[in-house]
Motif scaffolding. Structure first.
Motif, PDB file in Angstrom:
ATOM      1  N   PHE A 149       6.442  29.570  12.325  1.00 31.84           N
ATOM      2  CA  PHE A 149       7.633  29.983  11.586  1.00 31.84           C
ATOM      3  C   PHE A 149       7.491  29.461  10.162  1.00 31.84           C
ATOM      4  N   THR A 150       8.298  30.021   9.264  1.00 34.07           N
ATOM      5  CA  THR A 150       8.234  29.604   7.870  1.00 34.07           C
ATOM      6  C   THR A 150       9.334  28.598   7.574  1.00 34.07           C
ATOM      7  N   LEU A 151       8.979  27.599   6.789  1.00 37.06           N
ATOM      8  CA  LEU A 151       9.935  26.547   6.439  1.00 37.06           C
ATOM      9  C   LEU A 151      10.846  26.926   5.276  1.00 37.06           C
ATOM     10  N   ASP A 152      10.600  28.063   4.667  1.00 38.68           N
ATOM     11  CA  ASP A 152      11.282  28.405   3.411  1.00 38.68           C
ATOM     12  C   ASP A 152      12.792  28.216   3.469  1.00 38.68           C
ATOM     13  N   TYR A 153      13.393  28.597   4.583  1.00 42.09           N
ATOM     14  CA  TYR A 153      14.858  28.588   4.649  1.00 42.09           C
ATOM     15  C   TYR A 153      15.401  27.436   5.478  1.00 42.09           C
ATOM     16  N   TYR A 154      14.554  26.439   5.725  1.00 39.30           N
ATOM     17  CA  TYR A 154      14.960  25.286   6.505  1.00 39.30           C
ATOM     18  C   TYR A 154      15.041  24.035   5.644  1.00 39.30           C
ATOM     19  N   GLY A 156       0.800  -1.203   0.000  1.00 36.08           N
ATOM     20  CA  GLY A 156       0.000   0.000   0.000  1.00 36.08           C
ATOM     21  C   GLY A 156       0.839   1.261   0.000  1.00 36.08           C
ATOM     22  N   SER A 157       0.156   2.390   0.064  1.00 36.85           N
ATOM     23  CA  SER A 157       0.839   3.680   0.026  1.00 36.85           C
ATOM     24  C   SER A 157       0.223   4.642   1.020  1.00 36.85           C
ATOM     25  N   LEU A 158       1.007   5.633   1.405  1.00 34.44           N
ATOM     26  CA  LEU A 158       0.573   6.703   2.287  1.00 34.44           C
ATOM     27  C   LEU A 158       1.288   7.977   1.904  1.00 34.44           C
ATOM     28  N   ARG A 159       0.675   9.094   2.230  1.00 35.95           N
ATOM     29  CA  ARG A 159       1.345  10.371   2.114  1.00 35.95           C
ATOM     30  C   ARG A 159       1.326  11.056   3.466  1.00 35.95           C
ATOM     31  N   LEU A 160       2.508  11.299   3.994  1.00 34.73           N
ATOM     32  CA  LEU A 160       2.656  11.999   5.263  1.00 34.73           C
ATOM     33  C   LEU A 160       2.870  13.484   5.007  1.00 34.73           C
ATOM     34  N   SER A 161       2.346  14.287   5.913  1.00 36.83           N
ATOM     35  CA  SER A 161       2.531  15.733   5.832  1.00 36.83           C
ATOM     36  C   SER A 161       3.209  16.235   7.094  1.00 36.83           C
ATOM     37  N   CYS A 162       4.020  17.250   6.928  1.00 38.78           N
ATOM     38  CA  CYS A 162       4.699  17.906   8.042  1.00 38.78           C
ATOM     39  C   CYS A 162       4.438  19.402   7.891  1.00 38.78           C
ATOM     40  N   ALA A 163       3.587  19.922   8.744  1.00 42.47           N
ATOM     41  CA  ALA A 163       3.198  21.328   8.660  1.00 42.47           C
ATOM     42  C   ALA A 163       3.860  22.119   9.781  1.00 42.47           C
ATOM     43  N   ALA A 164       4.386  23.273   9.432  1.00 42.06           N
ATOM     44  CA  ALA A 164       5.034  24.135  10.417  1.00 42.06           C
ATOM     45  C   ALA A 164       4.041  25.136  10.978  1.00 42.06           C
ATOM     46  N   SER A 165       4.271  25.476  12.231  1.00 48.26           N
ATOM     47  CA  SER A 165       3.421  26.448  12.905  1.00 48.26           C
ATOM     48  C   SER A 165       4.288  27.469  13.623  1.00 48.26           C
ATOM     49  N   CYS A 171      15.412  13.624   3.410  1.00 48.22           N
ATOM     50  CA  CYS A 171      15.597  15.021   3.764  1.00 48.22           C
ATOM     51  C   CYS A 171      15.537  15.868   2.502  1.00 48.22           C
ATOM     52  N   ILE A 172      14.985  17.070   2.632  1.00 51.61           N
ATOM     53  CA  ILE A 172      14.939  18.004   1.527  1.00 51.61           C
ATOM     54  C   ILE A 172      15.483  19.328   2.019  1.00 51.61           C
ATOM     55  N   SER A 173      16.411  19.894   1.276  1.00 55.24           N
ATOM     56  CA  SER A 173      17.033  21.145   1.689  1.00 55.24           C
ATOM     57  C   SER A 173      16.163  22.329   1.290  1.00 55.24           C
ATOM     58  N   SER A 174      16.591  23.508   1.717  1.00 56.41           N
ATOM     59  CA  SER A 174      15.874  24.720   1.341  1.00 56.41           C
ATOM     60  C   SER A 174      15.972  25.001  -0.151  1.00 56.41           C
ATOM     61  N   THR A 175      16.955  24.380  -0.793  1.00 57.12           N
ATOM     62  CA  THR A 175      17.130  24.553  -2.243  1.00 57.12           C
ATOM     63  C   THR A 175      16.593  23.345  -3.005  1.00 57.12           C
ATOM     64  N   TYR A 176      15.823  22.514  -2.332  1.00 54.80           N
ATOM     65  CA  TYR A 176      15.088  21.402  -2.941  1.00 54.80           C
ATOM     66  C   TYR A 176      15.948  20.200  -3.297  1.00 54.80           C
ATOM     67  N   ARG A 179       8.308  19.483  -1.016  1.00 56.03           N
ATOM     68  CA  ARG A 179       7.907  20.590  -0.158  1.00 56.03           C
ATOM     69  C   ARG A 179       7.058  21.574  -0.931  1.00 56.03           C
ATOM     70  N   ASP A 180       6.134  22.193  -0.226  1.00 57.09           N
ATOM     71  CA  ASP A 180       5.289  23.245  -0.778  1.00 57.09           C
ATOM     72  C   ASP A 180       5.408  24.428   0.176  1.00 57.09           C
ATOM     73  N   ASN A 181       6.298  25.333  -0.141  1.00 54.82           N
ATOM     74  CA  ASN A 181       6.543  26.455   0.772  1.00 54.82           C
ATOM     75  C   ASN A 181       5.318  27.356   0.911  1.00 54.82           C
ATOM     76  N   ALA A 182       4.507  27.415  -0.110  1.00 53.84           N
ATOM     77  CA  ALA A 182       3.291  28.234  -0.028  1.00 53.84           C
ATOM     78  C   ALA A 182       2.348  27.704   1.053  1.00 53.84           C
ATOM     79  N   LYS A 183       2.393  26.386   1.277  1.00 56.38           N
ATOM     80  CA  LYS A 183       1.563  25.773   2.307  1.00 56.38           C
ATOM     81  C   LYS A 183       2.352  25.510   3.584  1.00 56.38           C
ATOM     82  N   ASN A 184       3.640  25.894   3.564  1.00 54.33           N
ATOM     83  CA  ASN A 184       4.487  25.692   4.750  1.00 54.33           C
ATOM     84  C   ASN A 184       4.494  24.231   5.193  1.00 54.33           C
TER      85      ASN A 184
END
Length: 120
Positions: free
Chosen positions: A27-32, A16-25, A50-55, A71-76
């Motif tokens: 602060f912005t994830l853009d530079y992390y 099977g498959s799953l999609r996990l989400s990690c949402a920040a609260s 792992c995914i860097s700030s530069t993708y 990552r979707d920085n617009a959705k943090n």
């Protein structure tokens, strides 16, 4: 409130498959960089992806092309899509945010985890 919140875990059958989400609260994830880790009962925590700030991305050897981190920085939010799951993938999955993937485990920015169970 923890700075990161994981969701999307659950119980699935092998294959099977799953999609996990990690949402920040708070602060912005853009530079992390954001990493996913997992820990099964009685086992040490291990890095999944792992995914860097530069993708740029990297994965644990056991992933073998089955998972994709994005990552979707617009959705943090950072995602971990997982396919072809097997019982060995059963664990609590955590996300963490830090300056770079190479030092991310020392960060204080962690979520509470989401359980993934793979069984028939």
């Amino acid at each position: 409130q923890l700075p990161l919140r994981e969701s999307g875990g659950g119980s699935v059958q092998p294959g099977g498959s799953l999609r996990l989400s990690c949402a920040a609260s708070g602060f912005t994830l853009d530079y992390y960089a954001v990493g996913w880790f997992r820990q099964a009962p009685g086992k040490e925590r291990e890095g999944v992806a792992c995914i860097s700030s530069t993708y740029s991305t990297n994965y644990g050897d056991f992933v073998k092309g089955r998972f994709v981190i994005s990552r979707d920085n617009a959705k943090n939010t950072v995602y971990l899509e997982m396919w072809h799951l097997n019982p060995e993938d059963t664990a609590t999955y955590f996300c963490a945010a830090g300056p770079e993937c190479t030092v991310i485990e020392s960060t204080e920015l962690w979520g509470q985890g989401t359980q993934v169970t793979v069984s028939s």
